[in-house]
Write a protein that holds these residues in place. Structure first.
Motif, mmCIF file in Angstrom:
data_model
loop_
_atom_site.group_PDB
_atom_site.id
_atom_site.type_symbol
_atom_site.label_atom_id
_atom_site.label_comp_id
_atom_site.label_asym_id
_atom_site.label_seq_id
_atom_site.Cartn_x
_atom_site.Cartn_y
_atom_site.Cartn_z
ATOM 1 N N MET A 16 0.825 -1.205 0.000
ATOM 2 C CA MET A 16 0.000 0.000 0.000
ATOM 3 C C MET A 16 0.861 1.257 0.000
ATOM 4 O O MET A 16 0.574 2.229 -0.714
ATOM 5 C CB MET A 16 -0.928 -0.012 1.226
ATOM 6 N N VAL A 17 1.935 1.246 0.787
ATOM 7 C CA VAL A 17 2.834 2.401 0.855
ATOM 8 C C VAL A 17 3.523 2.607 -0.489
ATOM 9 O O VAL A 17 3.650 3.736 -0.978
ATOM 10 C CB VAL A 17 3.877 2.206 1.978
ATOM 11 N N ASP A 18 3.974 1.501 -1.091
ATOM 12 C CA ASP A 18 4.633 1.600 -2.404
ATOM 13 C C ASP A 18 3.696 2.176 -3.465
ATOM 14 O O ASP A 18 4.148 2.792 -4.441
ATOM 15 C CB ASP A 18 5.114 0.212 -2.846
ATOM 16 N N GLU A 19 2.398 1.976 -3.262
ATOM 17 C CA GLU A 19 1.398 2.487 -4.217
ATOM 18 C C GLU A 19 0.937 3.899 -3.870
ATOM 19 O O GLU A 19 0.025 4.428 -4.502
ATOM 20 C CB GLU A 19 0.204 1.526 -4.261
ATOM 21 N N GLY A 20 1.555 4.496 -2.837
ATOM 22 C CA GLY A 20 1.269 5.891 -2.527
ATOM 23 C C GLY A 20 0.480 6.144 -1.259
ATOM 24 O O GLY A 20 0.195 7.299 -0.929
ATOM 25 N N ALA A 21 0.125 5.083 -0.529
ATOM 26 C CA ALA A 21 -0.661 5.260 0.694
ATOM 27 C C ALA A 21 0.201 5.817 1.824
ATOM 28 O O ALA A 21 1.426 5.627 1.852
ATOM 29 C CB ALA A 21 -1.278 3.932 1.111
ATOM 30 N N ASP A 22 -0.415 6.494 2.757
ATOM 31 C CA ASP A 22 0.247 6.944 3.974
ATOM 32 C C ASP A 22 0.483 5.731 4.874
ATOM 33 O O ASP A 22 -0.445 4.958 5.134
ATOM 34 C CB ASP A 22 -0.639 7.972 4.692
ATOM 35 N N ARG A 23 1.723 5.536 5.343
ATOM 36 C CA ARG A 23 2.039 4.344 6.137
ATOM 37 C C ARG A 23 1.204 4.281 7.409
ATOM 38 O O ARG A 23 0.734 3.213 7.797
ATOM 39 C CB ARG A 23 3.532 4.309 6.479
ATOM 40 N N ASN A 24 1.017 5.397 8.061
ATOM 41 C CA ASN A 24 0.258 5.395 9.312
ATOM 42 C C ASN A 24 -1.167 4.877 9.078
ATOM 43 O O ASN A 24 -1.663 4.014 9.811
ATOM 44 C CB ASN A 24 0.214 6.807 9.893
ATOM 45 N N GLN A 25 -1.805 5.387 8.027
ATOM 46 C CA GLN A 25 -3.171 4.966 7.734
ATOM 47 C C GLN A 25 -3.211 3.522 7.258
ATOM 48 O O GLN A 25 -4.139 2.768 7.604
ATOM 49 C CB GLN A 25 -3.779 5.877 6.668
ATOM 50 N N ALA A 26 -2.218 3.124 6.471
ATOM 51 C CA ALA A 26 -2.166 1.742 5.994
ATOM 52 C C ALA A 26 -2.049 0.768 7.159
ATOM 53 O O ALA A 26 -2.691 -0.293 7.170
ATOM 54 C CB ALA A 26 -0.997 1.562 5.032
ATOM 55 N N GLU A 27 -1.240 1.119 8.153
ATOM 56 C CA GLU A 27 -1.096 0.253 9.332
ATOM 57 C C GLU A 27 -2.389 0.193 10.125
ATOM 58 O O GLU A 27 -2.792 -0.883 10.599
ATOM 59 C CB GLU A 27 0.061 0.758 10.203
ATOM 60 N N LEU A 28 -3.052 1.334 10.274
ATOM 61 C CA LEU A 28 -4.330 1.350 10.987
ATOM 62 C C LEU A 28 -5.368 0.498 10.254
ATOM 63 O O LEU A 28 -6.154 -0.228 10.881
ATOM 64 C CB LEU A 28 -4.835 2.779 11.143
ATOM 65 N N ASP A 29 -5.367 0.553 8.934
ATOM 66 C CA ASP A 29 -6.316 -0.231 8.147
ATOM 67 C C ASP A 29 -6.086 -1.729 8.329
ATOM 68 O O ASP A 29 -7.045 -2.502 8.410
ATOM 69 C CB ASP A 29 -6.195 0.121 6.655
#
Length: 272
Positions: free
Chosen positions: A160-173
């Motif tokens: 998700m991060v590699d695709e442009g997502a915010d790491r913090n939000q990706a971890e929460l998801d």
């Protein structure tokens, strides 16, 4: 899933020598029995070999080979040896491959963060350089924990991060908690100083907390600078990339340009 479920997987957690934890606990204690700690280090053959290999590396450029921990203390001093012990113990806490994580790159970036934290801390009046260096090294320990205990979810976050997502939000998801929260919980389990636990917890947004940690601000600044350094930015661009409220919280009154110059020219010691 919750953080306690991760920490319950004892066989998958990083294995840090007790003497390293003890040394981290007394980083700021001027009355600590350093001789006793040095003796414990000397009795740990794996740790001793790794430390001596580092002392004898080109990084230190000593004129002759150092063959014992006692001699290492004489040659480079206990303050520098203290950092080597912590660095060696942490980098050796995980053996073998880690699914979804380049462990060598992970530790080298962690130590680079530590080096930048130390550079910043030397320009403050409230954060000790050795403490800042250690905080930088362990700042991403939560991310390592996620890859060790739940590799599939951790890899999904990275995608998700590699695709442009915010790491913090990706971890929460994916986890319903963040890697800094997991890392702080692991450090608490190791009984490390509260100052370090709080700094790791707050590192992504220290100003959003009721009692913001200056040490967390140093970590956050270091990561902003490291990102700029990786882009190949100049010292001026690195200064521009840093959040001024973080600079204020960290306690850097002057010398931000000098910090940036040192970051540009940094040749970090590679541990892993």
């Amino acid at each position: 899933m919750n953080i306690n479920e991760l920490l319950a997987q004892k066989d998958k957690l990083p294995n840090v020598p007790e003497v390293v934890k003890e040394l981290i606990q007394v980083l700021s204690d001027d009355n600590a029995n350093l001789d006793a700690i040095a003796n414990k280090v000397a009795k740990d053959p794996t740790l001793s070999v790794k430390i001596l290999r580092m002392v004898n590396s080109s990084y230190y450029g000593l004129p002759r080979t150092v063959n014992s921990i006692d001699e290492a203390i004489v040659r480079i001093g206990f303050e520098r040896l203290k950092i080597l012990v912590i660095s060696s113990g942490l980098s050796g806490s995980v053996t073998g491959e880690v699914e979804g994580l380049d462990i060598k790159r992970f530790w080298n970036e962690s130590f680079e963060t530590g080096e930048i934290c130390k550079i910043i801390a030397k320009k403050t009046r409230s954060v000790e350089a050795d403490v800042a260096f250690t905080a930088g090294i362990i700042s991403n320990i939560g991310r390592l924990l996620l890859h060790l205990t739940t590799p599939n979810r951790a890899k999904a976050v990275q995608t998700m991060v590699d695709e442009g997502a915010d790491r913090n939000q990706a971890e929460l998801d994916r986890f319903q908690f963040t890697s800094p929260e997991a890392g702080a919980a692991l450090l608490e389990q190791w009984k490390l100083p509260v100052e370090l636990c709080v700094a790791v917890l707050q590192q992504r947004a220290p100003l959003n907390h009721a009692e913001p940690s200056p040490l967390a601000a140093v970590i956050s600044m270091a990561k902003q600078m490291l990102a700029a350094r990786k882009r190949g930015d100049s010292a001026k661009q690195i200064v521009d990339a840093v959040s001024l409220p973080l600079v204020s919280l960290a306690g850097v009154k002057e010398g931000l340009g000098d910090i940036a110059e040192q970051v540009v020219n940094l040749e970090p010691m590679k541990i892993a």
